[in-house]
Write a protein that holds these residues in place. Structure first.
Motif, PDB file in Angstrom:
ATOM      1  N   ASN A   5      -5.517  -3.605  12.465  1.00  0.00           N
ATOM      2  CA  ASN A   5      -4.599  -3.804  11.342  1.00  0.00           C
ATOM      3  C   ASN A   5      -4.073  -2.483  10.809  1.00  0.00           C
ATOM      4  O   ASN A   5      -3.881  -2.311   9.605  1.00  0.00           O
ATOM      5  CB  ASN A   5      -5.274  -4.602  10.228  1.00  0.00           C
ATOM      6  N   ILE A   6      -3.798  -1.531  11.701  1.00  0.00           N
ATOM      7  CA  ILE A   6      -3.348  -0.209  11.295  1.00  0.00           C
ATOM      8  C   ILE A   6      -2.020  -0.251  10.547  1.00  0.00           C
ATOM      9  O   ILE A   6      -1.810   0.506   9.592  1.00  0.00           O
ATOM     10  CB  ILE A   6      -3.247   0.732  12.516  1.00  0.00           C
ATOM     11  N   ASP A   7      -1.107  -1.149  10.927  1.00  0.00           N
ATOM     12  CA  ASP A   7       0.197  -1.216  10.260  1.00  0.00           C
ATOM     13  C   ASP A   7       0.038  -1.619   8.792  1.00  0.00           C
ATOM     14  O   ASP A   7       0.681  -1.044   7.904  1.00  0.00           O
ATOM     15  CB  ASP A   7       1.109  -2.198  10.981  1.00  0.00           C
ATOM     16  N   GLU A   8      -0.827  -2.592   8.550  1.00  0.00           N
ATOM     17  CA  GLU A   8      -1.052  -3.043   7.182  1.00  0.00           C
ATOM     18  C   GLU A   8      -1.756  -1.956   6.371  1.00  0.00           C
ATOM     19  O   GLU A   8      -1.428  -1.722   5.202  1.00  0.00           O
ATOM     20  CB  GLU A   8      -1.873  -4.335   7.183  1.00  0.00           C
ATOM     21  N   TYR A   9      -2.720  -1.297   6.990  1.00  0.00           N
ATOM     22  CA  TYR A   9      -3.439  -0.227   6.295  1.00  0.00           C
ATOM     23  C   TYR A   9      -2.493   0.933   5.957  1.00  0.00           C
ATOM     24  O   TYR A   9      -2.608   1.565   4.908  1.00  0.00           O
ATOM     25  CB  TYR A   9      -4.598   0.285   7.150  1.00  0.00           C
ATOM     26  N   LYS A  10      -1.538   1.193   6.840  1.00  0.00           N
ATOM     27  CA  LYS A  10      -0.567   2.248   6.595  1.00  0.00           C
ATOM     28  C   LYS A  10       0.261   1.939   5.353  1.00  0.00           C
ATOM     29  O   LYS A  10       0.527   2.825   4.527  1.00  0.00           O
ATOM     30  CB  LYS A  10       0.340   2.412   7.812  1.00  0.00           C
ATOM     31  N   GLU A  11       0.696   0.699   5.194  1.00  0.00           N
ATOM     32  CA  GLU A  11       1.458   0.308   4.019  1.00  0.00           C
ATOM     33  C   GLU A  11       0.622   0.487   2.751  1.00  0.00           C
ATOM     34  O   GLU A  11       1.114   0.932   1.714  1.00  0.00           O
ATOM     35  CB  GLU A  11       1.927  -1.142   4.141  1.00  0.00           C
ATOM     36  N   PHE A  12      -0.646   0.145   2.839  1.00  0.00           N
ATOM     37  CA  PHE A  12      -1.544   0.325   1.702  1.00  0.00           C
ATOM     38  C   PHE A  12      -1.678   1.804   1.346  1.00  0.00           C
ATOM     39  O   PHE A  12      -1.652   2.195   0.178  1.00  0.00           O
ATOM     40  CB  PHE A  12      -2.910  -0.267   2.043  1.00  0.00           C
ATOM     41  N   ALA A  13      -1.815   2.671   2.378  1.00  0.00           N
ATOM     42  CA  ALA A  13      -2.019   4.100   2.153  1.00  0.00           C
ATOM     43  C   ALA A  13      -0.799   4.767   1.526  1.00  0.00           C
ATOM     44  O   ALA A  13      -0.924   5.741   0.789  1.00  0.00           O
ATOM     45  CB  ALA A  13      -2.384   4.790   3.469  1.00  0.00           C
ATOM     46  N   LYS A  14       0.402   4.251   1.816  1.00  0.00           N
ATOM     47  CA  LYS A  14       1.622   4.851   1.288  1.00  0.00           C
ATOM     48  C   LYS A  14       1.677   4.757  -0.229  1.00  0.00           C
ATOM     49  O   LYS A  14       2.092   5.695  -0.906  1.00  0.00           O
ATOM     50  CB  LYS A  14       2.851   4.172   1.902  1.00  0.00           C
ATOM     51  N   ASN A  15       1.256   3.637  -0.802  1.00  0.00           N
ATOM     52  CA  ASN A  15       1.269   3.462  -2.253  1.00  0.00           C
ATOM     53  C   ASN A  15       0.233   2.400  -2.606  1.00  0.00           C
ATOM     54  O   ASN A  15       0.539   1.213  -2.662  1.00  0.00           O
ATOM     55  CB  ASN A  15       2.664   3.054  -2.743  1.00  0.00           C
ATOM     56  N   THR A  16      -0.998   2.853  -2.829  1.00  0.00           N
ATOM     57  CA  THR A  16      -2.100   1.910  -3.045  1.00  0.00           C
ATOM     58  C   THR A  16      -1.890   1.072  -4.305  1.00  0.00           C
ATOM     59  O   THR A  16      -2.187  -0.122  -4.318  1.00  0.00           O
ATOM     60  CB  THR A  16      -3.439   2.661  -3.147  1.00  0.00           C
ATOM     61  N   THR A  17      -1.375   1.698  -5.354  1.00  0.00           N
ATOM     62  CA  THR A  17      -1.192   0.956  -6.610  1.00  0.00           C
ATOM     63  C   THR A  17      -0.175  -0.163  -6.441  1.00  0.00           C
ATOM     64  O   THR A  17      -0.426  -1.311  -6.839  1.00  0.00           O
ATOM     65  CB  THR A  17      -0.739   1.914  -7.728  1.00  0.00           C
ATOM     66  N   ALA A  18       0.971   0.142  -5.842  1.00  0.00           N
ATOM     67  CA  ALA A  18       2.007  -0.882  -5.653  1.00  0.00           C
ATOM     68  C   ALA A  18       1.506  -1.991  -4.727  1.00  0.00           C
ATOM     69  O   ALA A  18       1.798  -3.175  -4.959  1.00  0.00           O
ATOM     70  CB  ALA A  18       3.269  -0.241  -5.083  1.00  0.00           C
ATOM     71  N   TYR A  19       0.769  -1.622  -3.702  1.00  0.00           N
ATOM     72  CA  TYR A  19       0.271  -2.601  -2.744  1.00  0.00           C
ATOM     73  C   TYR A  19      -0.672  -3.593  -3.430  1.00  0.00           C
ATOM     74  O   TYR A  19      -0.556  -4.816  -3.258  1.00  0.00           O
ATOM     75  CB  TYR A  19      -0.458  -1.883  -1.610  1.00  0.00           C
ATOM     76  N   VAL A  20      -1.608  -3.056  -4.238  1.00  0.00           N
ATOM     77  CA  VAL A  20      -2.587  -3.922  -4.905  1.00  0.00           C
ATOM     78  C   VAL A  20      -1.927  -4.758  -5.994  1.00  0.00           C
ATOM     79  O   VAL A  20      -2.245  -5.943  -6.166  1.00  0.00           O
ATOM     80  CB  VAL A  20      -3.738  -3.078  -5.473  1.00  0.00           C
ATOM     81  N   LYS A  21      -0.991  -4.169  -6.742  1.00  0.00           N
ATOM     82  CA  LYS A  21      -0.310  -4.936  -7.790  1.00  0.00           C
ATOM     83  C   LYS A  21       0.524  -6.074  -7.206  1.00  0.00           C
ATOM     84  O   LYS A  21       0.698  -7.123  -7.838  1.00  0.00           O
ATOM     85  CB  LYS A  21       0.574  -4.015  -8.621  1.00  0.00           C
ATOM     86  N   ASN A  22       1.034  -5.873  -6.006  1.00  0.00           N
ATOM     87  CA  ASN A  22       1.782  -6.943  -5.343  1.00  0.00           C
ATOM     88  C   ASN A  22       0.857  -8.103  -4.976  1.00  0.00           C
ATOM     89  O   ASN A  22       1.256  -9.268  -5.028  1.00  0.00           O
ATOM     90  CB  ASN A  22       2.457  -6.396  -4.090  1.00  0.00           C
ATOM     91  N   LEU A  23      -0.398  -7.772  -4.616  1.00  0.00           N
ATOM     92  CA  LEU A  23      -1.367  -8.819  -4.278  1.00  0.00           C
ATOM     93  C   LEU A  23      -1.935  -9.499  -5.519  1.00  0.00           C
ATOM     94  O   LEU A  23      -2.181 -10.708  -5.531  1.00  0.00           O
ATOM     95  CB  LEU A  23      -2.519  -8.216  -3.458  1.00  0.00           C
ATOM     96  N   TYR A  24      -2.145  -8.678  -6.567  1.00  0.00           N
ATOM     97  CA  TYR A  24      -2.777  -9.196  -7.785  1.00  0.00           C
ATOM     98  C   TYR A  24      -1.915  -8.810  -8.996  1.00  0.00           C
ATOM     99  O   TYR A  24      -2.265  -7.902  -9.765  1.00  0.00           O
ATOM    100  CB  TYR A  24      -4.185  -8.625  -7.938  1.00  0.00           C
TER     101      TYR A  24
END
Length: 465
Positions: free
Chosen positions: A342-361
């Motif tokens: 799942n490297i592609d998904e992890y890469k998106e998370f690494a680019k902006n962790t705050t935005a990624y998590v806020k989008n999920l929650y």
């Protein structure tokens, strides 16, 4: 030239952070080469000679010496339920015998306190080290913040065959001039050191009167050469700017970073200053005849692209691993890289962790809860898939899968013979992939023939004689 006091304090710590920095998402690029020079080749304005690029010292990656992995072992004890570091020592691991031993040759030494030459004193760390020939050069740096006149770093040479020891530098004050080193590099059997001199002349008079700003010492930086054979120092030149940080060298050029991360270089006389606009020095890996350049187009520090530079033919070539990669390392004849399903998904998370998590929650607002969710999502992505390690030839071809396992993360530090040395960690799939603690900081050896992982034991600790 006068610079702010805060920067003076900062620069002495910057090199330690630069050399000690390592994370799951970084490229393990600092691979000082110890091969013999095969003869000079005029390339890139005479910047390189085969096997002659030094990118930095290697405190937390370790080095290979006589087929064994040499690294810094941080030894901990538990006090009132809290783990505390009590010793940092230089040790070596033999993968054939599966044993750890100190580099110290004294048979009566317990290798557990500062009486051992290769064990850092309490509240000190091994900031960086390098092995050349049978000598190990290492620097201890205090983790405290003492008065500026107190010794805060010490550099030694230790002969791994004879046990001979020499102290090279200590932070000292002679008269009004405070001297400290900011880095050591080895090239062709000699040590090159950046030395800061801060002149406090006039401080007492300045402080006797009210001022809006604190006293700022006059600061100069020099490059010095030390020859272990003659035991002599030679001051080569004054660095063009005192705020430059020495980050590496070839047998023809010194490379520096300025305060805004621009790379500069000079020749060995300190002349011909050049801004290296197309030279990502932080991301070089070096082997016998190639220089590898790693690039992260979106600055996510995930999913690097690689190009190779052939020192013999003066040509660039692209390397296509066929997937996004997390980390890489090289020896004299092959490349090793890691990835995960799942490297592609992890890469998106690494680019902006705050935005990624806020989008999920989107309903999570509390900062403390958001930080907890970041950790949870990181663990789910890092340990939720399958982790793979591949080995290729020096051109990035003939890719071979050497390791694959679910719910793990492996960080490779060094490759030698049939082994990759690094650290491994595990995630618990039954507990939101929470990281499982591993003894010895997860240091391990991966057998490239069998795929077997062997956890490396810690050297026995003697707190009292």
């Amino acid at each position: 030239m006068k610079i702010p006091k805060q920067f003076i304090e900062f620069i002495s710590l910057l090199l330690t952070l630069f050399l000690l920095f390592t994370s799951c998402s970084s490229i393990y690029e600092h691979m000082p080469d110890t091969t013999e020079n095969d003869g000079e080749i005029d390339l890139s304005e005479e910047y390189f000679t085969t096997g002659q690029v030094v990118c930095g010292s290697s405190a937390n990656l370790g080095v290979i010496y006589e087929g064994q992995w040499v690294y810094v072992e941080s030894t901990q004890i538990e006090v009132d339920g809290i783990k505390q570091n009590v010793a940092e020592r230089l040790v070596k691991y033999n993968p054939v015998t599966d044993t750890v031993s100190s580099l110290c040759l004294n048979p009566n030494c317990f290798h557990s306190n500062e009486e051992c030459m290769l064990c850092a004193p309490y509240a000190w760390i091994v900031a960086y080290f390098e092995i050349f020939g049978d000598w190990i050069m290492y620097t201890y740096r205090s983790v405290m913040r003492p008065d500026k006149e107190i010794d805060t770093q010490r550099t030694y040479l230790y002969n791994l065959k004879t046990g001979e020891s020499r102290q090279l530098y200590a932070r000292t004050k002679e008269g009004e001039v405070l001297t400290s080193q900011t880095g050591n590099f080895v090239m062709n059997g000699k040590i090159y050191t950046a030395v800061l001199e801060m002149d406090y002349t006039g401080q007492e008079e300045y402080n006797s009167n009210p001022h809006d700003t604190p006293f700022m010492p006059e600061t100069r930086q020099y490059i010095e050469e030390y020859d272990p054979q003659t035991q002599k120092f030679e001051r080569l030149f004054e660095v063009p700017n005192a705020d430059y940080l020495l980050v590496g060298l070839t047998n023809k050029r010194f490379f520096f970073k300025d305060s805004v991360e621009i790379t500069w270089s000079t020749d060995y006389q300190g002349k011909n200053l050049s801004e290296e606009t197309n030279m990502p020095f932080d991301f070089w890996m070096v082997c016998d005849k190639y220089v590898y350049l790693a690039e992260s187009p979106d600055y996510s520090k995930e999913g690097y692209n690689f190009r190779g530079y052939d020192l013999e033919t003066d040509s660039l070539f692209n390397i296509d691993f066929g997937c996004q990669i997390r980390s890489a390392l090289v020896d004299s004849r092959r490349l090793c890289f890691t990835t995960m399903s799942n490297i592609d998904e992890y890469k998106e998370f690494a680019k902006n962790t705050t935005a990624y998590v806020k989008n999920l929650y989107p309903d999570v607002i509390d900062p403390e809860k958001l930080a907890q969710m970041k950790t949870q999502v990181r663990n789910q992505l890092q340990y939720g898939g399958s982790f793979q390690i591949f080995v290729t030839d020096a051109m990035g071809e003939n890719k071979q899968l050497v390791f694959e396992k679910d719910h793990v993360n492996f960080i490779p530090f060094r490759i030698s013979g049939n082994y990759i040395f690094g650290t491994i960690s595990y995630g618990d799939p039954n507990n939101n992939y929470q990281r499982i603690e591993t003894d010895g900081e997860g240091r391990c050896a991966l057998n490239l023939e069998t795929g077997e992982i062997t956890l490396i034991p810690q050297l026995e600790l003697y707190l009292e004689k």
